[in-house]
Design a protein around this motif. Structure first.
Motif, mmCIF file in Angstrom:
data_model
loop_
_atom_site.group_PDB
_atom_site.id
_atom_site.type_symbol
_atom_site.label_atom_id
_atom_site.label_comp_id
_atom_site.label_asym_id
_atom_site.label_seq_id
_atom_site.Cartn_x
_atom_site.Cartn_y
_atom_site.Cartn_z
ATOM 1 N N ASN A 59 0.795 -1.225 0.141
ATOM 2 C CA ASN A 59 0.057 -0.405 -0.147
ATOM 3 C C ASN A 59 0.573 1.377 0.129
ATOM 4 O O ASN A 59 -0.414 2.150 -0.501
ATOM 5 C CB ASN A 59 -0.451 0.199 1.110
ATOM 6 C CG ASN A 59 -2.119 -0.635 0.877
ATOM 7 O OD1 ASN A 59 -2.857 -0.817 -0.065
ATOM 8 N ND2 ASN A 59 -2.286 -1.284 1.846
ATOM 9 N N LEU A 166 8.504 -1.029 4.852
ATOM 10 C CA LEU A 166 8.290 -1.655 3.824
ATOM 11 C C LEU A 166 9.025 -2.952 4.403
ATOM 12 O O LEU A 166 8.368 -4.194 4.252
ATOM 13 C CB LEU A 166 7.476 -1.473 2.140
ATOM 14 C CG LEU A 166 6.699 -0.402 1.912
ATOM 15 C CD1 LEU A 166 6.810 -0.504 0.327
ATOM 16 C CD2 LEU A 166 5.111 -1.453 2.491
ATOM 17 N N ARG A 169 9.248 -3.713 8.074
ATOM 18 C CA ARG A 169 7.838 -3.671 8.256
ATOM 19 C C ARG A 169 7.943 -2.687 9.788
ATOM 20 O O ARG A 169 7.532 -3.455 10.815
ATOM 21 C CB ARG A 169 8.027 -5.166 8.772
ATOM 22 C CG ARG A 169 7.635 -5.812 7.686
ATOM 23 C CD ARG A 169 6.560 -6.480 6.863
ATOM 24 N NE ARG A 169 6.928 -7.115 5.479
ATOM 25 C CZ ARG A 169 6.143 -6.899 4.676
ATOM 26 N NH1 ARG A 169 4.233 -6.669 4.977
ATOM 27 N NH2 ARG A 169 6.402 -8.184 3.095
ATOM 28 N N GLN A 170 8.088 -2.210 9.829
ATOM 29 C CA GLN A 170 8.430 -0.740 10.842
ATOM 30 C C GLN A 170 7.345 0.199 10.834
ATOM 31 O O GLN A 170 7.203 0.686 9.386
ATOM 32 C CB GLN A 170 9.558 -0.889 10.799
ATOM 33 C CG GLN A 170 10.421 -1.511 11.202
ATOM 34 C CD GLN A 170 9.871 -1.798 13.141
ATOM 35 O OE1 GLN A 170 9.715 -1.476 14.020
ATOM 36 N NE2 GLN A 170 10.138 -3.169 12.845
ATOM 37 N N PRO A 171 6.332 0.951 11.860
ATOM 38 C CA PRO A 171 6.027 1.629 11.416
ATOM 39 C C PRO A 171 5.998 3.244 10.634
ATOM 40 O O PRO A 171 6.645 3.293 11.229
ATOM 41 C CB PRO A 171 4.989 1.966 12.672
ATOM 42 C CG PRO A 171 6.258 1.518 14.078
ATOM 43 C CD PRO A 171 6.589 0.154 12.970
ATOM 44 N N VAL A 172 5.649 3.450 9.917
ATOM 45 C CA VAL A 172 6.691 4.854 8.574
ATOM 46 C C VAL A 172 5.912 5.522 9.790
ATOM 47 O O VAL A 172 6.898 6.705 9.733
ATOM 48 C CB VAL A 172 6.052 4.724 7.743
ATOM 49 C CG1 VAL A 172 4.641 5.297 7.841
ATOM 50 C CG2 VAL A 172 5.959 5.714 6.938
ATOM 51 N N SER A 173 5.184 6.188 10.670
ATOM 52 C CA SER A 173 4.732 7.079 11.091
ATOM 53 C C SER A 173 6.211 7.683 12.506
ATOM 54 O O SER A 173 6.273 8.087 12.385
ATOM 55 C CB SER A 173 3.255 6.934 12.217
ATOM 56 O OG SER A 173 3.163 6.026 12.919
ATOM 57 N N GLN A 174 6.141 6.067 13.194
ATOM 58 C CA GLN A 174 7.245 6.406 13.953
ATOM 59 C C GLN A 174 8.783 6.754 13.143
ATOM 60 O O GLN A 174 9.726 7.744 13.369
ATOM 61 C CB GLN A 174 7.698 4.960 14.755
ATOM 62 C CG GLN A 174 6.484 4.823 15.704
ATOM 63 C CD GLN A 174 6.818 3.936 17.160
ATOM 64 O OE1 GLN A 174 7.613 3.894 17.495
ATOM 65 N NE2 GLN A 174 5.594 3.219 17.250
ATOM 66 N N PHE A 242 -3.223 12.509 9.746
ATOM 67 C CA PHE A 242 -2.650 11.937 9.192
ATOM 68 C C PHE A 242 -2.271 11.090 10.300
ATOM 69 O O PHE A 242 -2.895 10.139 11.249
ATOM 70 C CB PHE A 242 -1.655 11.292 8.633
ATOM 71 C CG PHE A 242 -0.545 10.423 8.734
ATOM 72 C CD1 PHE A 242 -0.673 9.259 8.058
ATOM 73 C CD2 PHE A 242 0.868 10.932 9.665
ATOM 74 C CE1 PHE A 242 0.050 8.056 8.792
ATOM 75 C CE2 PHE A 242 1.979 9.875 9.504
ATOM 76 C CZ PHE A 242 1.201 8.382 9.055
ATOM 77 N N GLY A 245 -5.325 9.675 12.775
ATOM 78 C CA GLY A 245 -5.849 8.812 12.499
ATOM 79 C C GLY A 245 -7.071 9.332 10.961
ATOM 80 O O GLY A 245 -7.694 8.119 11.386
ATOM 81 N N TRP A 246 -7.478 10.899 11.279
ATOM 82 C CA TRP A 246 -8.917 10.650 10.697
ATOM 83 C C TRP A 246 -8.883 10.241 8.792
ATOM 84 O O TRP A 246 -9.140 9.854 8.261
ATOM 85 C CB TRP A 246 -8.606 11.957 10.793
ATOM 86 C CG TRP A 246 -9.142 12.574 11.699
ATOM 87 C CD1 TRP A 246 -9.538 12.530 12.623
ATOM 88 C CD2 TRP A 246 -8.598 14.229 11.934
ATOM 89 N NE1 TRP A 246 -10.312 13.203 13.786
ATOM 90 C CE2 TRP A 246 -9.243 13.816 13.732
ATOM 91 C CE3 TRP A 246 -8.870 15.175 11.196
ATOM 92 C CZ2 TRP A 246 -9.133 14.849 14.263
ATOM 93 C CZ3 TRP A 246 -8.255 16.101 12.623
ATOM 94 C CH2 TRP A 246 -8.915 16.942 13.835
ATOM 95 N N THR A 247 -7.119 10.379 7.986
ATOM 96 C CA THR A 247 -6.732 10.000 7.365
ATOM 97 C C THR A 247 -5.754 8.549 7.219
ATOM 98 O O THR A 247 -4.784 8.885 8.254
ATOM 99 C CB THR A 247 -6.500 10.538 6.538
ATOM 100 O OG1 THR A 247 -5.488 11.179 6.531
ATOM 101 C CG2 THR A 247 -7.897 11.621 6.029
ATOM 102 N N SER A 248 -5.255 7.925 6.640
ATOM 103 C CA SER A 248 -4.407 7.202 6.195
ATOM 104 C C SER A 248 -3.497 7.443 5.670
ATOM 105 O O SER A 248 -3.631 8.985 5.292
ATOM 106 C CB SER A 248 -4.584 5.704 5.171
ATOM 107 O OG SER A 248 -5.056 6.308 4.251
ATOM 108 N N LEU A 249 -1.672 7.073 5.764
ATOM 109 C CA LEU A 249 -0.911 7.730 4.750
ATOM 110 C C LEU A 249 -0.458 7.506 3.443
ATOM 111 O O LEU A 249 -0.547 9.041 3.004
ATOM 112 C CB LEU A 249 -0.226 6.774 4.880
ATOM 113 C CG LEU A 249 1.138 6.417 4.834
ATOM 114 C CD1 LEU A 249 2.106 7.933 5.554
ATOM 115 C CD2 LEU A 249 2.447 6.079 4.453
ATOM 116 N N THR A 250 -1.578 7.635 2.813
ATOM 117 C CA THR A 250 -2.315 6.829 1.462
ATOM 118 C C THR A 250 -2.673 8.406 1.050
ATOM 119 O O THR A 250 -2.373 8.976 0.273
ATOM 120 C CB THR A 250 -2.237 6.205 0.866
ATOM 121 O OG1 THR A 250 -3.440 5.951 1.565
ATOM 122 C CG2 THR A 250 -1.619 4.742 0.737
#
Ligand code: NA
Ligand code: NA
Lengths: 441, 169, 325
Positions: A59, A166, A169-174, A242, A245-250
């Motif tokens: 994604n 990707l 496999r780590q959270p991109v926000s962090q 983002f 959490g209202w919108t996703s990263l994409t």
């Protein structure tokens, strides 16, 4: 054939194929499918195609064309002109001030786009002519623009960190949060360097002449501060929904791209030409990235499936008997050397899966490792002979910026990047403090 | 160069150019889909199909656009040595190394075709709640690799023309 | 398997599991390591985790073609083109306890049905086992069915089909991306596992809420192999493989049984909520209707649904400790 031999054979053939100058994705893909056809056994011919399907499910890659488009809209519509003018007016009177202003401009540009190329374009078209006009030394100009624009991949949003997330496999926000402090630290170190360098040799970076200063009124100065609002607005429009959490990263990446368009339209600079160049270049860059990732994914899967990945792990961890820190330093060192020859996408998709695996086995924090990796990519952009920023500089700068000047200009900045890298290895909290304080341990 | 080769080059490039230009605008289709996704989410009725549709669109975007990106010269090369060669020598190199690219694309086409045929034969659907059939996107992928092969052969013909000192428009 | 194999060299298999590395550490690795150790050089299975060699969506075909020699997965997530696929994974509310699965396979005839269905597509079904139950783990607490409305949830295809009627928006993503997707807002929750897996793989921290009502009490998971590769293996190694894979199922039985209870009581990352049983009865009634819809799709499906009904009937008539209501 032993696993070690397969590893050596695949790697050396790939490097050889790349040196021929064939398109990178063709060179990598060729080695992947040949190895699969001859060494895999039944069904090996599918290993190439299956990476297309793997890629489709990733994604976060949807953000890639959005951030590229955003960067091009900003640079093509010269959205940053007023911003540059703001730094110019406020910092110009100081010795080295225009160079410092350029670094600050780059920090703001970096907060609005995920690659280094937009910063390069903006730096070369807007900052460079002014710096030349005011008598700055060529190495200073070339170095400041190349190093400053590389911050684009460390300060969020960052496409490189999306790709890393990707793979690891780590959270991109962090990961993005982890890039902020190191990015600002590096910018601060650049500025300190400029200050020291200009105080040693004022001729390199003369202050703005008095008569020019006199022409700028306080009203204009204050008026220009408004230019600083735009990047803040774009950054907020993109990041706040983002983070909440209202919108996703994409989805946020689409908001970012659209807000750049809206800003350009409001400034009446969204011409047909801007639209055409931004749309076409986005396709070109996205195709370039995706085809390389596709080929490299096949390469990685075949490499893994033939047992070569394990061979490398074995070599580092067991046969060489190194301590975790030694392995880490060795990995960074080989990354740096590879960065001289490979582009960052190729480095990421071919080598990172192995190195990330090693880092995980060794118990290192992968968020922290992502920051180390990104700084290494920044350095790779600047180190001869193969570096994106070097190429862009050569393409965008006037003729009298010879390759020699461009190559020499990056030396102090690469050293500062290495210093930052060292600081973050020694004090992981520089990177980890922010994500930890927001998301907890 | 024989006339039929010239025609071949012209036709292939024109077709790939047109398809690439159309694919280029899929960027805005992706934006629309993802925007729709956030709008429906705000109203707590998120659409089922948006994410997968955006994924399909991205695949169509970069694969159908790939031959055009080759025309634009967008695919990076490691030009450490290559960049120092004269255009003629570069063409000479490419005449040989392009076969690596052609071989890779050929294997990809083969894999894509087999997967598409399989998809048809079992009427394969994505394992999701939306359950879209997969053959349309797989057919697009197959077609794209075919177009990329055609584009690569055009580059080969152009390189041979350079070596023979001929001009191709 | 490598193309060139020297005379007398060990048989080498590549197996890919549906599980990512953190989960695979428990549910796949121990059994494969045991097999390799006992096989003592005669055969070696190399284990690869989710998406490592091929994407999960292509897993079945990869095994059919021999690109991968063996697979550990449920039928549903790898989308096997068989009549029994809807029952793999979590067939809604068909099972209550983990022992239900081996009972159905070994004593109610499911094993024969599965073996026959997979033989038709060139795949050897080796063994079925019971894995964890399926509960919701979500970022917002779920206190009533209405709270499910509009939630984007990672779940199994069949469970997703069933849950859509309650307003859930089922999303399919690569397993390894779930934690990130929860953090980036792509997902509001997961309906994929019990609480043991939530804690083991990091979803507990990424969600924070656990719904105690489960949509299935156990998951049906399997080991499969490419038929030709299986036929090449000598009998004693086939037997060893069956035993080791059964051992993997056994490990899950106690790992989950103990984890599901213990983490509800002592876990500190998830808040437990429950939908009142009167309201949950709506879901149970919907499941019965769903079973009938599935049964109407084909003869084989009708046969499996009939067996599930018969089994549940026996269990509820037997009363405690088999069924309490
Ligand atoms: Na950035
Ligand atoms: Na470099």
């Amino acid at each position: 054939m032993s696993y070690e031999w397969i590893a050596i054979l695949m790697f050396s053939t790939m490097l050889l194929m790349m040196i021929t100058g064939q398109r990178v994705f063709g060179a990598i893909g060729f080695v992947a499918v040949v190895a699969a056809l001859f060494l895999w056994g039944p069904g090996g011919s599918d290993m190439g195609f299956s990476s297309v399907m793997k890629l489709m499910k990733w994604n976060a890659l949807l953000t890639l064309p959005m951030f590229v488009f955003m960067g091009y809209v900003m640079s093509e519509s010269r959205l940053a002109e007023d911003l540059y003018r703001m730094f110019h007016v406020w910092f110009g009177p100081l010795p080295g001030g225009l160079a410092i202003g350029t670094i600050l401009l780059m920090v703001m540009i970096s907060a609005m786009n995920g690659l280094s190329v937009a910063g390069m374009a903006i730096g070369a078209t807007i900052a460079l002519p002014e710096l030349v006009k005011h008598g700055y030394g060529k190495p200073m100009i070339s170095g400041v623009i190349q190093a400053g624009s590389s911050l684009g991949i460390l300060i969020p949003p960052s496409v490189v960190l999306v790709l890393f997330s990707l793979i690891a496999r780590q959270p991109v926000s962090q990961l993005w949060l982890a890039g902020i402090v190191p990015g600002l630290l590096m910018a601060a170190l650049f500025i300190i360097y400029i200050l020291i360098r200009t105080s040693l040799n004022p001729a390199l970076a003369p202050p703005m002449p008095a008569e020019e200063r006199a022409r700028i009124t306080w009203a204009e100065r204050l008026h220009l501060l408004r230019a600083g609002i735009l990047p803040v607005l774009i950054f907020v429009a993109m990041m706040v929904p983002f983070i909440n959490g209202w919108t996703s990263l994409t989805e946020s990446s689409v908001i970012g791209a659209l807000s750049a368009v809206i800003a350009a339209v409001l400034k009446r600079r969204f011409t047909r030409q801007v639209f055409e160049v931004a749309t076409r270049q986005t396709l070109a860059i996205t195709c370039m990235f995706m085809l390389i990732i596709m080929a490299a994914l096949s390469f990685g899967a075949v490499f893994d499936g033939l047992g070569a990945g394990r061979a490398i792990e074995n070599l580092f961890l067991r046969e060489m008997g190194l301590s975790p820190l030694q392995v880490l330093l060795l990995m960074q060192l080989s990354f740096l050397v590879m960065g001289m020859f490979l582009d960052d996408t190729a480095m990421l998709v071919i080598v990172a899966p192995i190195f990330v695996g090693l880092a995980r086995v060794l118990g290192f924090d992968l968020i922290w490792y992502g920051v180390l990796y990104t700084i290494t990519c920044q350095i790779a952009y600047l180190t001869p002979p193969f570096g994106y920023n070097l190429f862009l500089m050569r393409a965008m700068a006037p003729k009298d910026f010879t390759l020699g000047v461009i190559y020499r200009s990056v030396v102090p900045f690469v050293l500062i990047m290495l210093l930052t890298l060292g600081l973050i290895i020694a004090f992981p909290q520089i990177a980890l403090w922010l994500p930890h304080s927001i998301y907890g341990q | 160069m024989p006339a039929w080769l010239r025609t071949y080059v012209r036709v292939v490039e024109a077709v790939n150019y047109r398809i690439g230009r159309i694919a280029m605008y899929l960027l805005f289709v992706m934006m629309a889909i993802l925007l729709w996704s956030s709008i429906t989410k705000v109203f707590s009725v998120p659409a089922l199909w948006t994410l997968e549709m955006a994924q399909f669109t991205l695949v169509a975007y970069y694969l159908l656009g790939a031959p055009y990106s080759m025309q634009l010269g967008a695919n990076v090369r490691m030009d450490l040595l290559y960049a120092r060669l004269s255009p003629k020598k570069q063409a000479l190199w490419d005449v040989f190394t392009i076969f690596a690219l052609l071989f890779y694309l050929g294997v990809m086409l083969w894999g894509a075709w087999e997967s598409t045929a399989y998809s048809f034969s079992i009427n394969e659907r994505a394992p999701s709640a939306w359950r879209p059939p997969l053959w349309p996107i797989k057919l697009i992928i197959t077609f794209s690799f075919f177009l990329m092969i055609l584009q690569a052969t055009v580059h080969l013909i152009r390189d041979i023309a350079i070596l023979r000192g001929e001009e191709l428009p | 398997a490598p193309a060139v194999r020297a005379q007398g060299a060990p048989i080498k298999w590549r197996m890919q599991t549906y599980a990512g590395a953190t989960l695979g550490e428990h549910v796949a690795k121990p059994a494969i390591e045991a097999f390799n150790k006992i096989a003592n050089g005669q055969m070696e299975i190399e284990l690869f985790f989710a998406d490592q060699l091929v994407p999960t969506a292509e897993l079945f075909r990869a095994m059919q073609n021999g690109t991968i020699d063996a697979v550990q997965s449920d039928d549903d997530s790898m989308a096997s083109p068989t009549e029994v696929t809807v029952f793999g994974g979590y067939f809604p509310l068909a099972l209550r306890y983990s022992l239900d699965v081996p009972t159905l396979f070994n004593h109610y005839g499911l094993d024969e049905i599965w073996k026959a269905e997979y033989a038709k597509v060139g795949v050897q079904h080796i063994s079925a086992g019971s894995w964890d139950p399926c509960n919701f783990a979500t970022k917002q607490p779920i206190n009533s069915l209405a709270d499910l409305q509009g939630k984007r949830v990672f779940t199994f295809p069949t469970a997703g089909r069933f849950l859509a009627q309650f307003g859930v928006v089922p999303v399919t993503l690569p397993w390894e991306d779930i934690e990130v997707a929860l953090q980036t807002g792509e997902l509001d929750g997961v309906a994929w596992s019990g609480i043991t897996e939530d804690y083991t793989v990091g979803w507990a921290a990424a969600t924070g809420n656990f719904l105690t009502n489960n949509i299935s009490g156990a998951w049906i998971g399997h080991f499969f192999a490419n038929q030709k590769r299986w036929d090449e293996v000598p009998d004693h190694l086939k037997e060893l493989m069956r035993v080791c894979f059964d051992q993997s199922h056994y490990y899950r039985q106690h790992w989950y049984w103990s984890g599901e209870a213990k983490l509800r009581v002592t876990g500190d990352k998830m808040k437990l909520t429950t939908i009142p049983s009167e309201e949950w009865a709506t879901v149970e009634a919907a499941a019965q209707k769903f079973w009938d819809e599935i049964a109407a799709e084909s003869e084989t499906k009708a046969k499996v649904v009939a067996i599930i009904k018969e089994y549940n009937d026996v269990m509820s008539k037997a009363g405690p400790p088999y069924r309490y209501s």
